[in-house]
Design an enzyme around this catalytic site. Structure first.
Site, PDB file in Angstrom:
ATOM      1  N   LYS A  60       0.836  -1.201   0.000  1.00  3.13           N
ATOM      2  CA  LYS A  60       0.000   0.000   0.000  1.00  3.13           C
ATOM      3  C   LYS A  60       0.876   1.259   0.000  1.00  3.13           C
ATOM      4  CE  LYS A  60      -3.528   2.184   2.901  1.00  3.13           C
ATOM      5  NZ  LYS A  60      -4.453   1.989   4.024  1.00  3.13           N
ATOM      6  N   GLY A  70      -4.837  -2.357   5.391  1.00  4.10           N
ATOM      7  CA  GLY A  70      -4.083  -3.506   4.877  1.00  4.10           C
ATOM      8  C   GLY A  70      -4.782  -4.829   5.120  1.00  4.10           C
ATOM      9  N   ARG A  71      -5.224  -5.063   6.359  1.00  7.09           N
ATOM     10  CA  ARG A  71      -5.818  -6.361   6.675  1.00  7.09           C
ATOM     11  C   ARG A  71      -7.229  -6.511   6.122  1.00  7.09           C
ATOM     12  NH1 ARG A  71      -4.792  -3.152  10.776  1.00  7.09           N
ATOM     13  NH2 ARG A  71      -6.384  -2.461  12.236  1.00  7.09           N
ATOM     14  N   HIS A  89      -4.454 -34.345  17.599  1.00  8.58           N
ATOM     15  CA  HIS A  89      -3.372 -35.209  18.064  1.00  8.58           C
ATOM     16  C   HIS A  89      -2.263 -34.408  18.725  1.00  8.58           C
ATOM     17  CE1 HIS A  89      -5.108 -38.745  16.088  1.00  8.58           C
ATOM     18  NE2 HIS A  89      -5.628 -37.816  15.301  1.00  8.58           N
ATOM     19  N   GLU A 126      -4.806  -7.535  15.155  1.00  8.77           N
ATOM     20  CA  GLU A 126      -4.341  -6.190  14.807  1.00  8.77           C
ATOM     21  C   GLU A 126      -5.512  -5.213  14.926  1.00  8.77           C
ATOM     22  OE1 GLU A 126      -0.741  -4.921  11.990  1.00  8.77           O
ATOM     23  OE2 GLU A 126      -2.511  -5.466  10.848  1.00  8.77           O
ATOM     24  N   GLU A 178      10.514  -4.617   4.667  1.00  9.59           N
ATOM     25  CA  GLU A 178      10.607  -6.011   4.220  1.00  9.59           C
ATOM     26  C   GLU A 178      10.291  -6.121   2.732  1.00  9.59           C
ATOM     27  OE1 GLU A 178       9.001  -4.891   6.834  1.00  9.59           O
ATOM     28  OE2 GLU A 178       9.150  -6.268   8.550  1.00  9.59           O
ATOM     29  N   LYS A 223       9.384  -1.098  14.501  1.00  7.58           N
ATOM     30  CA  LYS A 223       9.933  -0.696  13.200  1.00  7.58           C
ATOM     31  C   LYS A 223      10.964   0.418  13.379  1.00  7.58           C
ATOM     32  CE  LYS A 223       5.971  -1.233  10.054  1.00  7.58           C
ATOM     33  NZ  LYS A 223       5.087  -0.450   9.209  1.00  7.58           N
TER      34      LYS A 223
HETATM   35  C1  G6Q Z   1      -2.567  -4.066   8.110  1.00  4.18           C
HETATM   36  C2  G6Q Z   1      -1.345  -3.382   8.436  1.00  4.18           C
HETATM   37  C3  G6Q Z   1      -0.072  -4.045   7.950  1.00  4.18           C
HETATM   38  C4  G6Q Z   1       0.285  -3.739   6.509  1.00  4.18           C
HETATM   39  C5  G6Q Z   1       1.730  -4.148   6.255  1.00  4.18           C
HETATM   40  C6  G6Q Z   1       2.163  -3.918   4.824  1.00  4.18           C
HETATM   41  O1  G6Q Z   1      -3.660  -3.677   8.371  1.00  4.18           O
HETATM   42  O2  G6Q Z   1      -1.439  -2.068   8.032  1.00  4.18           O
HETATM   43  O3  G6Q Z   1      -0.090  -5.445   8.101  1.00  4.18           O
HETATM   44  O4  G6Q Z   1      -0.584  -4.379   5.630  1.00  4.18           O
HETATM   45  O5  G6Q Z   1       2.576  -3.448   7.136  1.00  4.18           O
HETATM   46  O6  G6Q Z   1       2.055  -2.581   4.480  1.00  4.18           O
HETATM   47  P1  G6Q Z   1       2.206  -2.105   3.011  1.00  4.18           P
HETATM   48  O7  G6Q Z   1       1.120  -2.706   2.192  1.00  4.18           O
HETATM   49  O8  G6Q Z   1       2.146  -0.608   3.025  1.00  4.18           O
HETATM   50  O9  G6Q Z   1       3.562  -2.607   2.528  1.00  4.18           O
END
Ligand code: G6Q
Length: 542
Positions: free
Chosen positions: A207, A269-270, A386, A355, A213, A506
């Site tokens: 996003k 994001g989620r 199990h 989250e 990462e 972070k």
């Molecule tokens: C979700 C969070 C988080 C996000 C990641 C990736 O709700 O905001 O999990 O999706 O940190 O972020 P980017 O899509 O910006 O790389």
């Protein structure tokens, strides 16, 4: 400062109700009402929820619904669908429901109907997927694309991975789909192992397009591609596409914005798997199946928006989760899909639930005053039986379970499916009813061992029984949990749509990076962190 929900009349009524109900065993509740198992169930949009094995009565439900009314849940649902900025700490609207709104509908944000823009991106995604599938889109050397590698993390990874695994049955089997998320180089190395660069397309899904990462993995992917294709920079255009809201950063990376699929800051994001973040899903299952997935989401959205609360599946599931958490004191929830294709569903739900609702203050910053989001975890059945089910059956903690099962298998094989379903039904039964000391003795168990073999039962569970795992059903199931999370967050009066908790780590990591190599470290941390950094530098020989 707002008062904690625990001060509301409805909450206090629930507390005294729980004091009365607590001594009752599920065995007694079932004995007192022979129709309980059929009565305490809801059949909505092809999802049958049996919630009779929760420690509730009609009065509990009445009081929980009163809590929803008193805390203004209806108003909050309407505010979300109206595009109000309910993500207050980020001053954003929360409109994932617009991502699956059908053409011709209207959802307004900032004075503008966002649905046409959403549909336009979906059309571009479909066009792209068709070009890749037909071979009209080729790699730099003219070869067809056979491997798709999605690079993303968190919300830009967990939804795509979960959906790919869940819908693998419907996927293009001639193509390989892989996912890289971790900054650990092993993730990248294994995800690209055995792939040829000339047949591999990377989707950089981010996003913000700034996530450490993802950008680190994207740069490694760029280097891997160039190394495999003779170093010609022009290759990047044919082997990379981006999914992002940040066009400038995408262009700077070297991906033409023609090959970028956008979304908007009102998509968390989620909550983004139905946005362009779902590009890998669409490439796997095709545009028609992706459309069915969206239709499933939308059906559940509409149900959540319009059904009366007593027949509203996400509201009911949210209220039951809150009951088990805040009144019974359960600290975790086990999600146990009896469907191998849903093996990543618990991991996906962990982010969605934890989250979203892992918050300690209300929207105005005042203390929330009660427990919020429980810990979600789980594994597909029957494997868990199990291993960790022992603790659920006979441990000292209360762990409510969500069992998820499908009547029709996607891979019928002899007796397998009946055996699978017999197990899921047996687990719910055993948890609820247990086995008394008398029953154990009647089996001839020696007295010295009897206590070990007693199951106290009275352990709550939901069973979700669906007909068949299809793209549409997956959409309904995910939206069900999304809105159940919303319901709980609304009642606690927290912001379920921010995630400040991931920030501190972070920032600290960025500060430590330069200290791990090269010049002298600042040694400005605590003694433990300083010692770890020093030892790491010694061990790696820096
Ligand atoms: C979700 C969070 C988080 C996000 C990641 C990736 O709700 O905001 O999990 O999706 O940190 O972020 P980017 O899509 O910006 O790389």
């Amino acid at each position: 400062m707002s008062e904690s929900v625990t001060r509301s009349a409805a909450w206090q009524a629930l507390e005294s109700h729980w004091r009365e109900l607590q001594p009752l065993h599920l065995r007694q509740l079932f004995a007192a009402d022979p129709a309980r198992g059929e009565r305490l169930a809801l059949d909505v949009e092809g999802i049958y929820l049996d919630y009779s094995k929760n420690r509730v009565t009609d009065e509990t439900l009445r009081l929980l619904l009163a809590l929803a009314a008193e805390t203004g849940l209806a108003r909050r649902i309407a505010a979300m669908f109206r595009g109000e900025r309910i993500n207050v700490s980020e001053n954003r609207a929360v409109l994932h429901v617009a991502l699956r709104a059908p053409r011709g509908t209207s959802i307004v944000e900032g004075g503008e109907n966002v649905v046409p823009a959403v549909r336009a991106v979906l059309e571009r995604m479909a066009d792209f997927a068709e070009r890749v599938h037909s071979g009209a889109w080729t790699g730099h050397t003219g070869k067809r694309i056979r491997n798709i590698v999605n690079i993303g993390i968190g919300g830009s990874d967990l939804g795509p991975v979960m959906a790919y695994e869940a819908l693998r049955h419907y996927s293009a089997r001639g193509m390989e789909f892989r996912f890289v998320s971790n900054i650990d180089g092993t993730d990248f190395a294994e995800a690209t192992h055995g792939l040829c660069a000339d047949e591999t397309l990377f989707i950089v899904a981010s996003k913000t397009f700034t996530t450490l990462e993802t950008m680190t993995n994207a740069h490694s992917a760029r280097a891997w591609t160039l190394a495999g294709l003779g170093g010609d920079e022009a290759a990047v255009a044919k082997h990379f596409v981006a999914v992002s809201t940040n066009a400038a950063a995408v262009a700077e990376f070297g991906i033409s914005t023609e090959n970028m699929f956008g979304f908007w800051d009102w998509v968390g994001g989620r909550y983004s798997m139905t946005s362009a973040i779902g590009l890998s899903t669409m490439l796997a299952i095709g545009p028609a199946n992706f459309g069915a997935l969206l239709a499933g989401f939308h059906a559940m959205d509409e149900h959540f928006r319009s059904a009366p609360f007593e027949r509203n599946l996400p509201v009911l599931m949210g209220l039951l989760a809150l009951w088990n958490n805040n009144f019974l004191g359960a600290e975790t929830v086990a999600v146990l899909p009896y469907e191998q294709y849903l093996k990543r569903f618990p991991a996906y739900l962990q982010q969605l639930t934890m989250e979203s609702n892992g918050k300690h203050v209300q929207v105005d910053g005042s203390p929330v005053g009660c427990q919020t989001g429980p810990v979600y975890w789980g594994e597909p059945g029957t494997n868990g039986q199990h291993s960790f089910y022992q603790l659920i059956h006979q441990g000292t903690r209360l762990i409510p379970c969500d069992f998820i099962a499908f009547a029709k298998p996607l891979n019928p094989l002899g007796e397998h499916h009946d055996l699978l379903l017999a197990n899921v039904f047996a687990q719910g039964e055993a948890l609820a009813f247990g086995k008394t000391a008398d029953e154990v003795r009647a089996e001839g168990t020696p007295e010295a061992l009897a206590a070990h073999r007693v199951f106290e039962g009275n352990r709550p569970s939901n069973t979700l029984l669906l007909e068949k795992l299809t793209p549409e059903m997956l959409g309904k199931l995910v939206a069900l949990y999304e809105h159940s999370v919303f319901t709980q967050g609304a009642i606690w009066n927290i912001d379920s749509f921010d995630q400040w908790g991931v920030e501190l780590g972070k920032v600290l990591a960025q500060r430590i990076v330069p200290e791990l190599s090269g010049g002298a470290a600042a040694w400005a941390h605590d003694s433990s962190t300083n010692a770890l950094i020093r030892r790491y530098r010694q061990l790696k020989g820096a």
